[in-house]
Scaffold this active site. Structure first.
Site, PDB file in Angstrom:
ATOM      1  N   ASP A 127       5.221 -39.493 -15.929  1.00 43.75           N
ATOM      2  CA  ASP A 127       5.791 -40.663 -15.798  1.00 43.75           C
ATOM      3  C   ASP A 127       4.803 -41.537 -15.124  1.00 43.75           C
ATOM      4  O   ASP A 127       4.912 -43.010 -15.307  1.00 43.75           O
ATOM      5  CB  ASP A 127       7.027 -40.729 -14.894  1.00 43.75           C
ATOM      6  CG  ASP A 127       8.263 -40.082 -15.300  1.00 43.75           C
ATOM      7  OD1 ASP A 127       8.197 -39.712 -16.402  1.00 43.75           O
ATOM      8  OD2 ASP A 127       9.308 -39.847 -14.663  1.00 43.75           O
ATOM      9  N   ARG A 162      16.407 -49.298 -41.764  1.00 44.53           N
ATOM     10  CA  ARG A 162      17.289 -49.061 -40.612  1.00 44.53           C
ATOM     11  C   ARG A 162      16.424 -49.010 -39.337  1.00 44.53           C
ATOM     12  O   ARG A 162      15.275 -48.860 -39.326  1.00 44.53           O
ATOM     13  CB  ARG A 162      17.880 -47.538 -40.714  1.00 44.53           C
ATOM     14  CG  ARG A 162      16.889 -46.401 -40.647  1.00 44.53           C
ATOM     15  CD  ARG A 162      17.543 -45.041 -40.593  1.00 44.53           C
ATOM     16  NE  ARG A 162      18.301 -44.470 -41.620  1.00 44.53           N
ATOM     17  CZ  ARG A 162      18.103 -43.303 -42.125  1.00 44.53           C
ATOM     18  NH1 ARG A 162      17.129 -42.729 -42.078  1.00 44.53           N
ATOM     19  NH2 ARG A 162      19.154 -42.813 -43.239  1.00 44.53           N
TER      20      ARG A 162
HETATM   21  O1  F6P Z   1       9.700 -36.393 -13.709  1.00 45.65           O
HETATM   22  C1  F6P Z   1       9.176 -36.076 -15.004  1.00 45.65           C
HETATM   23  C2  F6P Z   1      10.402 -36.095 -16.035  1.00 45.65           C
HETATM   24  O2  F6P Z   1       9.916 -35.736 -17.239  1.00 45.65           O
HETATM   25  C3  F6P Z   1      11.104 -37.357 -16.047  1.00 45.65           C
HETATM   26  O3  F6P Z   1      10.467 -38.268 -16.784  1.00 45.65           O
HETATM   27  C4  F6P Z   1      12.509 -36.870 -16.401  1.00 45.65           C
HETATM   28  O4  F6P Z   1      13.571 -37.901 -16.014  1.00 45.65           O
HETATM   29  C5  F6P Z   1      12.528 -35.582 -15.822  1.00 45.65           C
HETATM   30  O5  F6P Z   1      11.297 -35.056 -15.596  1.00 45.65           O
HETATM   31  C6  F6P Z   1      13.591 -34.627 -16.476  1.00 45.65           C
HETATM   32  O6  F6P Z   1      13.465 -33.235 -16.032  1.00 45.65           O
HETATM   33  P1  F6P Z   1      14.011 -32.073 -16.296  1.00 45.65           P
HETATM   34  O7  F6P Z   1      13.186 -31.383 -17.274  1.00 45.65           O
HETATM   35  O8  F6P Z   1      14.089 -31.223 -15.101  1.00 45.65           O
HETATM   36  O9  F6P Z   1      15.290 -32.243 -16.851  1.00 45.65           O
END
Ligand code: F6P
Length: 341
Positions: A127, A162
């Protein structure tokens, strides 16, 4: 010295490169012993370890994921969590701990550092939302994956006239959407920092259709419309209290289809963004972080996180590193807005 290392939170490309760099530097330069904890803080709570020597890290540099495993276990949400961590570290004779993680994993490290644990944190998250470092490794790889997907979606979207809505990761911060959307020439980019105007999104899509091309809408999983909420499946929370996200892309596609009168489909990139081999940028950054973490350990710089500032690797206090997230600033969003429609 006996150094412990763990990888917590969501996995990300480059974690193995950090592990390799820590082991190579610690064993060859300082004759240290390195112990890996399995599955993030879970391994520390349970004393679940794996020995890490030079042989164990051979071939790891380009490998995605983490050979140590990862989890979202939070010691502070477990009974006697802090004491169990302290007991494990004492029993195993760990002199220093290198937790590799994002805001949650390093938030735990920060609290443990205050409790006297010799911690040196390494930042990671696709992120890219840790404020104290210019970049985290994993982000460049995720942006590459998302950009490639957008490039591919342009050609199929145009063929079928689309709208294609691409949902990318980004819980609180829209860095992946911003960079991949700009690199991939998206019609609209929607980020969590900025509640979006549905009418404007639809107008951009219509404008794109009028030009003879099909719209690509890139939306962060954490983005939300201003005013009327869109219904998305929510619910489950992890040990740090974060809701499992997802579904905004599909909800948005339904509205765009209704209002433009043209078919709209959603594509959720999800964990594809977190898997696979890291880019050279991420391998180098992860390697430099690993080397710097071992240097910090040997200079006794406890309670710090290694960070990238410009092209230099610096140290910042863990407490500062986890104090606030790095969000997409208004000026950066304004740059990509120039290309909307
Ligand atoms: O924190 C990194 C991240 O990839 C976020 O972007 C995402 O919301 C989350 O982890 C998803 O986590 P998990 O794989 O535990 O559902």
């Amino acid at each position: 010295m006996r150094i412990g290392i763990l990888t917590g939170g969501g996995d990300c490309p480059g974690l193995n490169a950090v592990i390799r760099a820590v082991v190579r530097m610690a064993t060859t330069e300082y004759a240290d012993e390195v112990v890996g904890f399995r599955d993030g803080w879970r391994g520390v709570l349970d004393g679940d370890t794996v020995p890490l020597d030079m042989a164990a890290v051979r071939g790891l540099l380009p490998r995605g994921g983490t050979v140590l495993g990862a989890s979202r276990t939070n010691p502070y949400a477990s009974e006697n969590g802090e004491q169990r961590v302290l007991d494990t570290l004492e029993r195993l004779g760990i002199d220093a701990l290198i937790p590799v993680g994002g805001e949650d994993t390093l938030g735990v490290a920060s609290r443990l550092a205050e409790a006297g644990v010799h911690c040196v944190g390494v930042p990671k998250t696709i992120d890219n939302d840790l404020d104290a470092t210019d970049y985290t490794f994993g982000f460049d790889t995720a942006v590459g994956v998302a950009t490639e997907a957008i490039d591919r979606l342009h050609t199929t979207g145009d063929s079928h006239h689309r709208t294609l809505v691409v949902e990318v990761m980004g819980r609180h911060a829209g860095w992946i959407a911003l960079h991949a959307g700009m690199a991939g020439g998206a019609t609209v980019v929607l980020v969590p920092e900025r509640p979006f105007d549905l009418d404007a999104v639809v107008a951009h899509c219509q404008h794109r259709f009028q030009s003879g091309f099909s719209p690509i809408v890139v939306v962060s999983e954490g983005a939300r419309p201003a005013g009327t909420p869109l219904t998305t499946p929510g619910g489950q929370r992890d040990a740090f209290g974060h809701e499992r996200l997802g579904g905004i892309g599909e909800a948005l596609a339904r509205v765009i289809e209704d209002r433009t009168g043209r078919e709209a489909r959603a594509v959720v990139l999800g964990h594809v963004q977190r898997g696979g081999t890291p880019t050279p940028f991420d391998r180098v950054l992860a390697t430099r972080f690993g080397l710097a973490a071992v240097e910090a350990v040997h200079s006794g710089a406890w309670g710090v996180m290694v960070a990238l500032r410009g092209t230099d690797i610096v140290q910042v206090p863990l407490s500062v590193a986890v104090a606030k997230l790095k969000l997409v600033p208004v000026e950066r969003y304004a740059e990509v807005e120039v290309f909307f429609g």
